[in-house]
Design an enzyme around this catalytic site. Structure first.
Site, PDB file in Angstrom:
ATOM      1  CG  ASP A  53      -9.298   0.059   4.843  1.00 39.98           C
ATOM      2  OD1 ASP A  53      -9.080  -0.211   3.648  1.00 39.98           O
ATOM      3  OD2 ASP A  53      -8.630  -0.390   5.796  1.00 39.98           O
ATOM      4  CD  GLN A  65      -3.303  -4.339   6.700  1.00 36.45           C
ATOM      5  OE1 GLN A  65      -3.171  -3.390   5.935  1.00 36.45           O
ATOM      6  NE2 GLN A  65      -4.021  -5.402   6.394  1.00 36.45           N
ATOM      7  CE  LYS A  98      -3.783  -2.445   2.207  1.00 38.49           C
ATOM      8  NZ  LYS A  98      -4.432  -2.889   3.446  1.00 38.49           N
TER       9      LYS A  98
END
Ligand code: NAP
Length: 288
Positions: A120, A97, A53
């Site tokens: 997200d 994460q 990412k």
């Protein structure tokens, strides 16, 4: 018949080129789109995802900050970091994460992220916005699947879409996105009886289970579009999806491969969401 391949790498390249252009336009106005990624602990898969990412951000002209913490980090300390990033004008997107260590309540942490920075799309506010058709960040993986369907010019109106899997991050938002595009949607899960009877009726199947060969050729209607979200390892240790690719490609009209399908699209949509968060941010924030 051999299915057309929906190439997630090629589509990602196109979409990332657009992100890079828009990022350059923002930079010219003194705004550098910024993503903060928080990694807690040493989970090897998470380390790879996070690295990918951050690299994707760099390649597309986005600023990224990687914050790594030991698995012993307390929940209150993590919440304090999220709060600080919420206030940081140089950061437009925040990604924590998952999974987090067991002593941290992941739901509480996700809810601490400002919905304006929830790139997200996991915050309840983002999920609610998708549910009622209001603007908000869409979770990257199902959003990427929608872009793949769009890329082949597929009109979902009146089509029957079957989603296998009902997780909050893939299956459920996928079903809502398909519904928003006027598909008739069936959601299957571990309690579904006779999965094959469902998938045989489908014009579009999205497999998001996490088990190899959940979808085999005898379960697919000829010409159907098959999107494989799964990420598994085969007996040789190679990455594979939920779909028996070699068999299903002889029946389907379109199919996504693994690797090179949904995976790259997930990161691409994270870049798109971060860029859009920066475009919508109220103030000129950061110049590099
Ligand atoms: P998850 O939270 O474990 O959900 C799996 C879903 O599959 C559950 O809803 C489960 O049903 C259902 N299921 C399990 N066995 C089934 C069966 N035999 N028949 C029908 N449904 C069944 O997983 P997830 O987070 O949604 O991820 C799914 C897969 O996608 C994983 O392989 C993951 O690694 C992959 N993934 C890939 C990307 C990417 O970027 N490519 C991103 C995210 C996830 P119940 O709800 O009844 O338990």
């Amino acid at each position: 018949m051999t299915a057309h391949i929906i190439d997630g790498i090629a589509l990602s390249r196109q979409l990332r080129a657009d992100v890079a252009l828009r990022a350059a336009a923002l930079r010219a106005r003194g705004v550098v789109p910024g993503l903060a990624v928080i990694l807690v602990g040493e989970n090897p898969a998470s380390q790879v995802y996070v690295r990918n990412k951050v690299k994707a951000c760099e390649d597309s002209g986005l600023h990224s900050v990687l914050e790594r913490y030991p698995a012993t980090l307390g929940e209150a300390e993590l919440l304090a970091r999220v709060e600080a990033l919420n206030r940081d004008p140089a950061i437009h997107g925040i990604l924590v994460q998952l999974p987090l260590p067991a002593h941290i309540d992941a739901h509480k942490v996700i809810e601490a992220i400002s919905p304006a920075k929830d790139v997200d799309g996991f915050h309840v506010a983002s999920a609610g916005a998708l549910m009622v058709g209001q603007p908000g960040f869409w979770p990257c993986t199902p959003y990427g699947c929608m872009k793949m369907l769009e890329s082949i010019g597929y009109d979902l109106k009146g089509k029957h879409a079957v989603v296998i899997g009902r997780s909050n991050i893939v299956g459920k938002p996928m079903a809502l996105m398909l519904l928003q595009k006027n598909a008739t949607v069936t959601v299957c899960h571990s309690g579904t009886q006779n999965l094959k009877a469902m998938t045989l009726q489908a014009d579009v199947v999205v497999a998001a289970v996490g088990k190899r060969n959940v979808l085999t050729a005898d379960m697919v209607k000829p010409g159907a579009v098959v999107i494989d979200v799964g990420m598994n390892r085969n007996d040789e240790g190679k990455l594979c999806g939920d779909v028996d690719f070699d068999g299903v490609k002889e029946v389907a009209g379109w199919i996504t491969p693994v690797p090179g399908g949904v995976g790259p699209m997930t990161i691409t949509m994270l870049l798109v969401n971060t860029l859009e968060a920066a475009e919508m941010a109220p103030t000129v924030a950061h110049s590099a």
